[in-house]
Design a protein around this motif. Structure first.
Motif, PDB file in Angstrom:
ATOM      1  N   PHE A 243     -62.687  35.157 109.830  1.00 33.45           N
ATOM      2  CA  PHE A 243     -63.431  34.395 108.832  1.00 33.45           C
ATOM      3  C   PHE A 243     -62.618  34.277 107.546  1.00 33.45           C
ATOM      4  O   PHE A 243     -62.511  33.185 106.950  1.00 33.45           O
ATOM      5  CB  PHE A 243     -64.772  35.085 108.567  1.00 33.45           C
ATOM      6  N   LEU A 244     -62.016  35.378 107.112  1.00 31.66           N
ATOM      7  CA  LEU A 244     -61.164  35.322 105.916  1.00 31.66           C
ATOM      8  C   LEU A 244     -59.927  34.465 106.167  1.00 31.66           C
ATOM      9  O   LEU A 244     -59.526  33.659 105.318  1.00 31.66           O
ATOM     10  CB  LEU A 244     -60.746  36.738 105.515  1.00 31.66           C
ATOM     11  N   ALA A 245     -59.327  34.626 107.341  1.00 31.96           N
ATOM     12  CA  ALA A 245     -58.104  33.883 107.660  1.00 31.96           C
ATOM     13  C   ALA A 245     -58.352  32.387 107.738  1.00 31.96           C
ATOM     14  O   ALA A 245     -57.423  31.587 107.548  1.00 31.96           O
ATOM     15  CB  ALA A 245     -57.521  34.383 108.984  1.00 31.96           C
ATOM     16  N   ALA A 246     -59.603  31.985 107.995  1.00 35.99           N
ATOM     17  CA  ALA A 246     -59.941  30.568 108.107  1.00 35.99           C
ATOM     18  C   ALA A 246     -60.079  29.898 106.734  1.00 35.99           C
ATOM     19  O   ALA A 246     -60.437  28.722 106.668  1.00 35.99           O
ATOM     20  CB  ALA A 246     -61.237  30.395 108.888  1.00 35.99           C
ATOM     21  N   GLY A 247     -59.810  30.653 105.676  1.00 39.32           N
ATOM     22  CA  GLY A 247     -59.809  30.049 104.342  1.00 39.32           C
ATOM     23  C   GLY A 247     -60.989  30.412 103.463  1.00 39.32           C
ATOM     24  O   GLY A 247     -61.176  29.795 102.413  1.00 39.32           O
ATOM     25  N   HIS A 248     -61.769  31.398 103.847  1.00 41.10           N
ATOM     26  CA  HIS A 248     -62.958  31.766 103.076  1.00 41.10           C
ATOM     27  C   HIS A 248     -62.626  32.885 102.090  1.00 41.10           C
ATOM     28  O   HIS A 248     -63.326  33.900 102.017  1.00 41.10           O
ATOM     29  CB  HIS A 248     -64.081  32.197 104.020  1.00 41.10           C
ATOM     30  N   LYS A 249     -61.578  32.708 101.317  1.00 43.18           N
ATOM     31  CA  LYS A 249     -61.158  33.738 100.372  1.00 43.18           C
ATOM     32  C   LYS A 249     -62.188  33.972  99.272  1.00 43.18           C
ATOM     33  O   LYS A 249     -62.230  35.051  98.669  1.00 43.18           O
ATOM     34  CB  LYS A 249     -59.808  33.356  99.755  1.00 43.18           C
ATOM     35  N   ALA A 250     -63.035  32.982  99.010  1.00 42.78           N
ATOM     36  CA  ALA A 250     -64.081  33.175  98.000  1.00 42.78           C
ATOM     37  C   ALA A 250     -65.078  34.252  98.429  1.00 42.78           C
ATOM     38  O   ALA A 250     -65.776  34.836  97.595  1.00 42.78           O
ATOM     39  CB  ALA A 250     -64.819  31.866  97.734  1.00 42.78           C
TER      40      ALA A 250
END
Length: 323
Positions: free
Chosen positions: A281-288
């Protein structure tokens, strides 16, 4: 599920309300786990009161529960309770055995409309299914342990209830302690309150009690592990596994939905799936959403053994994704 065909009821409880004095000779004064007493709780066997029964109903949405309504001072029931407990403990968390003393908790007995003890029910998703009322024959008890218990697990899995019940300590600890063993020392004195709350199904209370232990000793790794397990079960006690997984599939960008399904994976023992789901989930661009995911993963990380290779890999990947 077919209930065992047995119409025998406990002769110590008259349907007309009169006391059958012949039952007196079967009553014992020893506490469960003591010599001459009933088998003690422990492992995947818990004792339940009215104050903790709601928690048991809730957790049956996560893993199946077998409910035994009994009288723990009636020696006629000891062999049945021991056989059921041994069978459930042998299933390593696929099912939990919850025991209710109907003399101490008559409200639960009334809710199930039983005529006497023992009575046996399966709980899946909060829904009770009758198995037996009255003392089973040896053949019927074997049918329950060898056939019905696995069937309960299968029914639960078909309903999406696939989690693992929590382990609550050595079921022989009390008896061993009575023989001079140090088995009871497996639970540190400062953990006793939290441990008992978890054994009773009050996972939120157990998490709070373990947090207090950690305030006094932040280096208590056992308290940290048990607190994380209790928080996990407290969060997911009401969860409908099918709904949680459907919500995660429908809302792949919703952090709460992904955290919820990761909880379901952890409870079900799918540790690597839980780690990978949140890290992907983080790797998919959800850094927020880094902070809530990081906090949840750190909570998960104290549950496996420190040398678990899945833990080491997840820690490395989280460090990479944070920068």
């Amino acid at each position: 599920m077919a209930a065992a065909n047995n119409s025998q009821t406990n002769p110590g409880i008259s349907l007309a309300g009169a006391v059958d004095l012949s039952s007196i000779k079967h009553q014992v004064q020893a506490e469960p786990g003591q010599a001459g007493g009933a088998p003690s709780a422990g492992g995947y066997v818990i004792d339940v009161t009215e104050s903790t029964f709601q928690a048991v109903l809730q957790t049956s949405a996560t893993y199946p529960v077998v409910l035994l309504l009994w009288i723990p001072t009636d020696d006629r029931l000891f062999a049945m309770a021991k056989t059921l407990g041994d069978a459930v403990n042998g299933m390593k968390g696929q099912v939990q055995l919850a025991r209710v003393d109907i003399n101490a908790e008559p409200g639960i007995a009334q809710a199930f409309q039983i005529k006497g003890a023992p009575a046996l029910f399966a709980l899946i998703g909060g829904r009770p299914m009758p198995i037996l009322e009255g003392l089973p024959s040896a053949e019927e008890l074997t049918q329950i342990t060898d056939t019905l218990l696995p069937q309960i697990v299968q029914l639960a899995q078909q309903a999406g209830v696939t989690g693992t019940a929590p382990y609550s300590g050595d079921p022989d600890a009390d008896a061993a302690a009575g023989e001079g063993s140090d088995a009871a020392e497996q639970v540190p004195p400062e953990h006793q309150q939290a441990h008992q709350l978890a054994a009773d199904g009050d996972y939120a209370g157990a998490a709070e009690a373990y947090a207090q232990v950690l305030e006094a000793n932040p280096n208590d790794t056992l308290a940290a592990r048990e607190r994380s397990k209790a928080l996990l079960l407290a969060r997911s006690g009401n969860a409908d596994v099918r709904e949680v997984r459907a919500a995660a599939a429908e809302h792949p960008d919703d952090v709460d939905a992904q955290l919820a399904v990761a909880d379901v994976d952890m409870i079900g023992g799918q540790i690597e799936d839980a780690f990978s789901r949140l890290l992907d989930f983080l790797a998919a661009g959800h850094k927020a959403d880094l902070e809530p995911v990081r906090k949840r993963l750190l909570e998960y990380f104290v549950i496996p053994e420190p040398d678990d290779p899945r833990l080491k890999a997840a820690r490395r990947r989280l460090s990479t994704l944070m920068y």
